[in-house]
Design a protein around this motif. Structure first.
Motif, PDB file in Angstrom:
ATOM      1  N   ASN A   1       0.824  -1.208   0.000  1.00 28.43           N
ATOM      2  CA  ASN A   1       0.000   0.000   0.000  1.00 28.43           C
ATOM      3  C   ASN A   1       0.859   1.259   0.000  1.00 28.43           C
ATOM      4  O   ASN A   1       0.575   2.230  -0.704  1.00 28.43           O
ATOM      5  N   VAL A   2       1.938   1.218   0.785  1.00 28.33           N
ATOM      6  CA  VAL A   2       2.846   2.368   0.819  1.00 28.33           C
ATOM      7  C   VAL A   2       3.474   2.584  -0.541  1.00 28.33           C
ATOM      8  O   VAL A   2       3.613   3.727  -1.008  1.00 28.33           O
ATOM      9  N   GLN A   3       3.826   1.475  -1.222  1.00 27.13           N
ATOM     10  CA  GLN A   3       4.441   1.617  -2.545  1.00 27.13           C
ATOM     11  C   GLN A   3       3.445   2.207  -3.539  1.00 27.13           C
ATOM     12  O   GLN A   3       3.823   3.004  -4.414  1.00 27.13           O
ATOM     13  N   ARG A   4       2.154   1.859  -3.385  1.00 25.11           N
ATOM     14  CA  ARG A   4       1.150   2.463  -4.269  1.00 25.11           C
ATOM     15  C   ARG A   4       1.051   3.961  -4.007  1.00 25.11           C
ATOM     16  O   ARG A   4       0.900   4.754  -4.935  1.00 25.11           O
ATOM     17  N   PHE A   5       1.123   4.347  -2.722  1.00 18.35           N
ATOM     18  CA  PHE A   5       1.134   5.789  -2.406  1.00 18.35           C
ATOM     19  C   PHE A   5       2.325   6.481  -3.063  1.00 18.35           C
ATOM     20  O   PHE A   5       2.201   7.580  -3.622  1.00 18.35           O
ATOM     21  N   ARG A   6       3.511   5.842  -2.992  1.00 16.71           N
ATOM     22  CA  ARG A   6       4.699   6.431  -3.597  1.00 16.71           C
ATOM     23  C   ARG A   6       4.553   6.562  -5.117  1.00 16.71           C
ATOM     24  O   ARG A   6       4.908   7.585  -5.715  1.00 16.71           O
ATOM     25  N   ASP A   7       3.994   5.537  -5.732  1.00 14.03           N
ATOM     26  CA  ASP A   7       3.800   5.582  -7.191  1.00 14.03           C
ATOM     27  C   ASP A   7       2.840   6.707  -7.571  1.00 14.03           C
ATOM     28  O   ASP A   7       3.072   7.427  -8.559  1.00 14.03           O
ATOM     29  N   ARG A   8       1.762   6.859  -6.790  1.00 12.38           N
ATOM     30  CA  ARG A   8       0.801   7.921  -7.099  1.00 12.38           C
ATOM     31  C   ARG A   8       1.431   9.296  -6.891  1.00 12.38           C
ATOM     32  O   ARG A   8       1.173  10.233  -7.648  1.00 12.38           O
ATOM     33  N   ALA A   9       2.294   9.425  -5.871  1.00 10.56           N
ATOM     34  CA  ALA A   9       2.982  10.705  -5.656  1.00 10.56           C
ATOM     35  C   ALA A   9       3.930  11.023  -6.814  1.00 10.56           C
ATOM     36  O   ALA A   9       4.006  12.171  -7.273  1.00 10.56           O
ATOM     37  N   GLU A  10       4.616  10.014  -7.308  1.00 11.69           N
ATOM     38  CA  GLU A  10       5.511  10.239  -8.439  1.00 11.69           C
ATOM     39  C   GLU A  10       4.723  10.616  -9.692  1.00 11.69           C
ATOM     40  O   GLU A  10       5.153  11.472 -10.473  1.00 11.69           O
TER      41      GLU A  10
ATOM     42  N   LEU B   1       2.966  20.022  -0.361  1.00 13.33           N
ATOM     43  CA  LEU B   1       2.063  18.897  -0.128  1.00 13.33           C
ATOM     44  C   LEU B   1       2.748  17.577  -0.455  1.00 13.33           C
ATOM     45  O   LEU B   1       2.675  16.611   0.316  1.00 13.33           O
ATOM     46  N   LEU B   2       3.439  17.512  -1.581  1.00 11.99           N
ATOM     47  CA  LEU B   2       4.152  16.282  -1.925  1.00 11.99           C
ATOM     48  C   LEU B   2       5.276  16.005  -0.926  1.00 11.99           C
ATOM     49  O   LEU B   2       5.607  14.853  -0.645  1.00 11.99           O
TER      50      LEU B   2
ATOM     51  N   LEU C   1      13.722  20.519  -9.790  1.00 16.58           N
ATOM     52  CA  LEU C   1      14.714  20.217  -8.754  1.00 16.58           C
ATOM     53  C   LEU C   1      14.037  19.947  -7.415  1.00 16.58           C
ATOM     54  O   LEU C   1      14.398  18.981  -6.712  1.00 16.58           O
ATOM     55  N   ALA C   2      13.064  20.791  -7.060  1.00 23.21           N
ATOM     56  CA  ALA C   2      12.414  20.622  -5.762  1.00 23.21           C
ATOM     57  C   ALA C   2      11.645  19.313  -5.695  1.00 23.21           C
ATOM     58  O   ALA C   2      11.699  18.587  -4.685  1.00 23.21           O
ATOM     59  N   LEU C   3      10.914  18.983  -6.757  1.00 23.62           N
ATOM     60  CA  LEU C   3      10.133  17.739  -6.756  1.00 23.62           C
ATOM     61  C   LEU C   3      11.044  16.522  -6.715  1.00 23.62           C
ATOM     62  O   LEU C   3      10.676  15.496  -6.127  1.00 23.62           O
ATOM     63  N   ALA C   4      12.242  16.611  -7.334  1.00 23.66           N
ATOM     64  CA  ALA C   4      13.175  15.475  -7.272  1.00 23.66           C
ATOM     65  C   ALA C   4      13.852  15.384  -5.916  1.00 23.66           C
ATOM     66  O   ALA C   4      14.156  14.294  -5.436  1.00 23.66           O
ATOM     67  N   SER C   5      14.047  16.517  -5.255  1.00 26.06           N
ATOM     68  CA  SER C   5      14.764  16.517  -3.980  1.00 26.06           C
ATOM     69  C   SER C   5      13.908  15.998  -2.845  1.00 26.06           C
ATOM     70  O   SER C   5      14.389  15.283  -1.953  1.00 26.06           O
ATOM     71  N   ILE C   6      12.615  16.357  -2.845  1.00 25.68           N
ATOM     72  CA  ILE C   6      11.769  15.952  -1.724  1.00 25.68           C
ATOM     73  C   ILE C   6      11.519  14.452  -1.733  1.00 25.68           C
ATOM     74  O   ILE C   6      11.080  13.889  -0.720  1.00 25.68           O
ATOM     75  N   VAL C   7      11.784  13.787  -2.857  1.00 26.51           N
ATOM     76  CA  VAL C   7      11.673  12.327  -2.867  1.00 26.51           C
ATOM     77  C   VAL C   7      12.737  11.716  -1.971  1.00 26.51           C
ATOM     78  O   VAL C   7      12.512  10.685  -1.327  1.00 26.51           O
ATOM     79  N   GLU C   8      13.898  12.363  -1.899  1.00 30.49           N
ATOM     80  CA  GLU C   8      15.019  11.839  -1.117  1.00 30.49           C
ATOM     81  C   GLU C   8      15.004  12.333   0.321  1.00 30.49           C
ATOM     82  O   GLU C   8      15.246  11.564   1.249  1.00 30.49           O
TER      83      GLU C   8
END
Length: 977
Positions: free
Chosen positions: A22-31, A96-97, A161-168
């Motif tokens: 379920n967490v991975q589905r959340f991550r996929d939807r965020a991406e 939010l992301l 840049l910001a969207l790629a950074s907040i993933v990490e």
């Protein structure tokens, strides 16, 4: 129990696996949401560009004002002009992301903790899960080590840049509990301009949640009038320092507010020491005391008093350390005469996990540099105040944002950084410095070098405009209508640059006030993506006066002590090569002197010139490389010219040595070999005595008897004097003396008797001889008396008559003194009057100066001597193959003649010589000679008799006289073949 435990672990693992899915589905939807946001951004930009093109075409064809309408609509909600982090919607999406990814990371961490706890404590799973979900307050670490890499990023690419950074990593907010940034009210709050249709501000933080996650940072950098710290920092020399005063927040601190003095010191890697940054808090109102150099240097008590006022709760140990640091800062200010030079202001966002310090991201936006030395400022503070007004040209906004990746230890940067760099969303800016940018921008014509980014496309217009004196320097007295800007970091009234005159642009509204409101996005550099630095400085953008300005290398050369040692070793090798060439030239000089090759001396001179040139070239190269290393140049060390010159010089030197050696050998065998020629060069016959028993060592002319006497070992031979013709040249030789045990070397007439010099093993002798049994066909010399002399190896003898007629004549004897291994020339003088029958030992009267006699000769051995022509003493140096004529009175060398070679291999065997004058009408026969007189007849000829030791030969040469006298003579052509 085992079964129960296994069941619990399996149940927990299964539940965790389902939750993880379920967490991975959340991550996929965020991406997916991030990708959709970026795609929407790209489409919005493309649509806006097309609408502008259509509106421009309509205005051109129809005369409408569609362009203005399009611009107003695009700036109104919901169409932000750039659709990037300047808009509230985009900022909210990023925040939010960020919260979504924070929750996802927390869930993943909690699940991992639950599974691990279940394996270790199967019965206490709930408590473990509960403990893992607790939020904590983030506290910054007290100390850490990081490797920092800086990147440039355009404002348009900040969203990516910001969207790629907040993933990490999550956005870091100081003092906030939990990892979330937004609450429900922030998300549901409508945009402030949605109902009215007003134009949205494009400044960060105006109507957006951005200020809640960013902080304003201002730094005032100190430097000397000649920008010493800038120069040292630019080349990153060992020990280069940087001193700044920093504060956080929009407004400048005042009174008891705390500011931070920071001292950065750069250390080279070869020192095994890291660069350090030291910080000391002080009160703002104490800064003027620190910068006041008129009070002189401080002591520890003075520094400690200021530190205590700003750090009342710190312990004594920390107070002591801070006091020593402040004292060092004060000494640096006094020694270099430091004062505020440049201010930097920017807004920073940080991303870092609350549980680890291994990695940290920062994004600096709206970077501005301000000239603190603006002459238009009327501020009475130690730096520009918020309400001070300065010329707009003294505030420059840099064209890029700065993204910093700080990784601890050996950990590498995340993969997304390399992906962004490959997509050219970010570009590495190695060692980029805001301080160096500001100092070079405001002093472009006076600094020794510009930073490497001065040649970047986006920076070229800045430096092109700064070539001429800046407006803040030219306008010492500003008129009222000059545009000014506030210096407060919270003000939006900052000025950007473009490629127009001086790169500055002002609004017409500024003519009536003290501020300028200019759209930063409109006046900034072009909106094309970040471009990598050009390798060639764009000289076409710059006036002629700036094309000679140097630009520092992007990656300075790493200079260690071993680099300087290597440079010194290379210099020494060059000097060694130069000495080798000089050695070759000396060999050519010797070859030319010994073998009579004149051109060898010329070649040797050229080689010496080349050797000196190489030495000077090596010295210039040595100092040039020192300059390159001191300035950190990574290029310019390769030498294409020097090795070619060096190799060519050595090659030419060796070839010349071989060529002239070959020519000298040919000269010895051909050019200087005697050739018989009637009336010029006559080889005398030695028939009558076995040739192997002969070793001629001298010559004496008995003009009364018409004889040429030649000593040879224990014999004295008699030949006809003068210059024989073809008929009597083959006359047999006569033996006129044979004294066993003697070793005759020289003969000389003393009165009517002949003195013979006999060389002995330990000492030599002078033997007196007289003619006996004399008749037409039988003449013999018999011994009368002997005198021993101290010379071991006597070789030559000459009689010098008295010059005034009152004193007795002198007998000069030359020979080697000492043993065979260490023998030296000695020329002794004996008084003839002391040589009588009453004594058997000849007492030395005096000694001649051998250094004057053998001056300039490597071989000083004397083979024969003759006093001839009233005042000239001729000396034959057999090993040097030279005959010199000396003035007896002055000791001056009047002339010198090189002797020919009689036979190859016997070049150094001339042992005897005798000059004789004869009549031209009777060049042969007894009594035809004119005994050594200076009263010359018109038909006189000069003959040189030479005795060769091995093989036994006697030659008679007719010399060519110059000027009709004996002042100088040359050998006949038959001796020069």
């Amino acid at each position: 129990t085992t079964t129960t435990t296994a069941t619990a672990i399996a149940t927990t693992t299964t539940a965790a696996s389902r939750t993880n899915e379920n967490v991975q589905r959340f991550r996929d939807r965020a991406e997916q949401l991030s990708e959709r946001a970026l795609e929407l951004q790209r489409r919005a930009r493309a649509d806006a560009a097309e609408l502008r093109r259509i509106a421009g075409l309509a205005d051109a064809k129809l005369g409408t004002s569609c362009g203005d309408i399009v611009e107003r609509r695009l700036q109104a909600y919901p169409y932000p002009v750039a659709f990037d982090l300047s808009s509230r919607g985009e900022v909210l999406l990023v925040l939010l992301l960020n919260d979504v990814y924070t929750i996802i990371r927390d869930l993943e961490s909690s699940l991992a903790a639950v599974v691990a706890s279940a394996r270790q404590h199967p019965g206490d799973i709930d408590s473990s899960a509960s403990a893992s979900s607790k939020d904590g307050k983030w506290v910054p670490p007290s100390s850490f080590e990081r490797v920092t890499t800086k990147y440039w990023v355009k404002e348009d690419d900040l969203s990516q840049l910001a969207l790629a950074s907040i993933v990490e990593l999550p956005l870091m907010v100081y003092g906030r509990k939990g990892g979330r940034v937004l609450d429900r009210r922030d998300i549901l709050q409508p945009p402030p301009a949605a109902s009215s249709g007003a134009v949205m501000s494009t400044r960060p933080g105006n109507g957006t949640p951005w200020p809640s996650v960013s902080s304003s940072i201002s730094s005032v950098y100190l430097d000397s009038p000649d920008l010493h710290l800038y120069s040292e920092r630019l080349v990153r020399s060992e020990g280069a320092k940087l001193l700044r005063i920093r504060w956080y927040g929009d407004a400048k601190p005042s009174g008891n507010d705390i500011v931070y003095l920071e001292l950065k010191t750069h250390h080279e890697k070869w020192l095994q020491d890291r660069s350090i940054k030291e910080r000391c808090p002080v009160r703002e109102k104490d800064v003027p005391q620190l910068l006041d150099r008129t009070t002189g240097r401080w002591d520890v008590q003075k520094a400690s008093a200021l530190v205590r006022l700003a750090n009342r709760t710190d312990d004594e140990e920390l107070i002591k350390d801070l006091s020593e640091l402040l004292l060092r800062m004060r000494n640096l200010i006094c020694s270099l005469q430091l004062s505020p030079s440049v201010r930097t202001c920017y807004s920073r966002v940080a991303l870092q996990s609350t549980s680890t310090n291994k990695i940290r991201f920062t994004i600096d936006r709206d970077i501005r540099v301000i000239n603190e030395r603006s002459s238009s400022s009327l501020s009475k503070s130690w730096c520009l105040d918020d309400e001070d007004t300065i010329n707009s040209s003294c505030v420059i906004r840099l064209p890029y944002c700065v993204f910093e990746v700080k990784v601890s230890g050996a950990d590498g940067a995340p993969l997304f950084v390399a992906e962004l760099e490959s997509a050219e969303a970010i570009v590495e800016a190695k060692k980029f410095s805001k301080f160096l940018s500001g100092a070079s921008l405001f002093n472009a014509t006076t600094v020794c070098q510009l930073p490497w980014w001065a040649s970047d496309d986006a920076f070229v217009p800045f430096y092109a405009g700064a070539v001429e004196p800046l407006e803040c320097e030219k306008n010492r007295e500003l008129p009222d209508n000059v545009p000014l800007v506030h210096t407060s970091s919270k003000s939006s009234n900052t000025q950007s640059t473009n490629s127009s005159a001086y790169g500055f642009e002002a609004s017409s509204a500024a003519s009536s006030g003290t501020t300028v409101n200019t759209d930063l996005e409109k006046s900034g550099p072009d909106k094309r993506g970040v471009r990598r630095r050009s390798t060639v400085f764009r000289a076409s953008f710059l006036p002629m006066t700036n094309r000679q300005q140097e630009i520092a290398p992007k990656r300075p050369a790493r200079v260690e002590p071993k680099s300087h040692f290597a440079n010194e070793r290379t210099f020494i090798q060059w000097i060694s090569a130069s000495l080798l060439i000089i050695t070759l030239s000396q060999l050519l000089f010797i070859l030319g002197a010994d073998r009579n090759v004149a051109s060898a001396g010329i070649a040797a001179t050229w080689l010496i010139v080349m050797a000196l040139f190489i030495a000077v070239y090596a010295l210039a190269t040595y100092y040039r490389r020192i300059y390159l290393m001191r300035h950190g140049r990574p290029y310019g060390y390769v030498d294409f010219v020097g090795p070619s010159i060096l190799t060519s010089s050595i090659l030419v030197g060796v070839i010349l040595l071989l060529v002239y050696s070959y020519q000298a050998e040919n000269s010895s065998t051909v050019s200087s070999t005697l050739v018989q020629e009637p009336g010029q060069c006559i080889r005398r016959s030695l028939q009558g005595i076995p040739i192997l028993e002969l070793q001629p060592s001298g010559a004496l002319v008995d003009e009364d008897k018409g004889l040429l006497l030649v000593p040879s070992l224990h014999r004295i031979l008699a030949l006809e004097d003068g210059l024989p013709n073809d008929q009597n040249a083959e006359s047999p030789v006569q033996e006129v003396a044979n004294i066993p045990g003697a070793n005759f070397e020289a003969l000389e007439y003393v009165g009517d008797r002949i003195f013979a010099l006999s060389e002995g093993g330990k000492e030599s002798e002078i033997i007196e001889l007289e003619w006996t049994q004399e008749h037409l066909y039988s003449r013999h010399l018999t011994e009368v008396h002997r005198w021993k002399i101290g010379l071991r190896g006597a070789e030559a003898m000459a009689l010098v008559p008295s010059s005034d007629g009152t004193s007795s004549s002198k007998l000069i004897v030359a020979g080697l003194n000492g043993d065979s291994k260490d023998s030296s020339l000695s020329i002794d003088v004996f008084d003839v009057a002391s040589l009588n029958d009453s004594t058997n030992v000849a007492m030395k009267y005096s000694t001649l100066n051998k250094k004057t006699i053998a001056k300039g000769l490597r071989e000083e051995k004397v083979g024969s001597m003759q006093y001839f022509d009233d005042g000239l003493l001729y000396i034959l140096f057999d090993n040097a193959r030279v005959v010199r004529a000396f003035d007896v009175e002055t000791g001056e060398i009047l002339h010198e003649n090189k002797l020919p070679v009689a036979e190859v291999g016997s070049e150094l065997e001339w042992e005897g010589m005798r000059l004789q004058r004869i009549s031209q009408s009777a060049v042969s026969g007894a009594g035809s000679g004119l005994r050594g007189s200076s009263s010359l007849s018109s038909d006189a000829a000069l003959i040189l008799h030479l005795a060769l030791d091995t093989p036994a030969q006697v030659w008679s040469l007719r010399l060519n006289e110059k000027g009709g006298g004996d002042e100088h003579w040359t050998l006949p052509k038959c001796a020069l073949h």
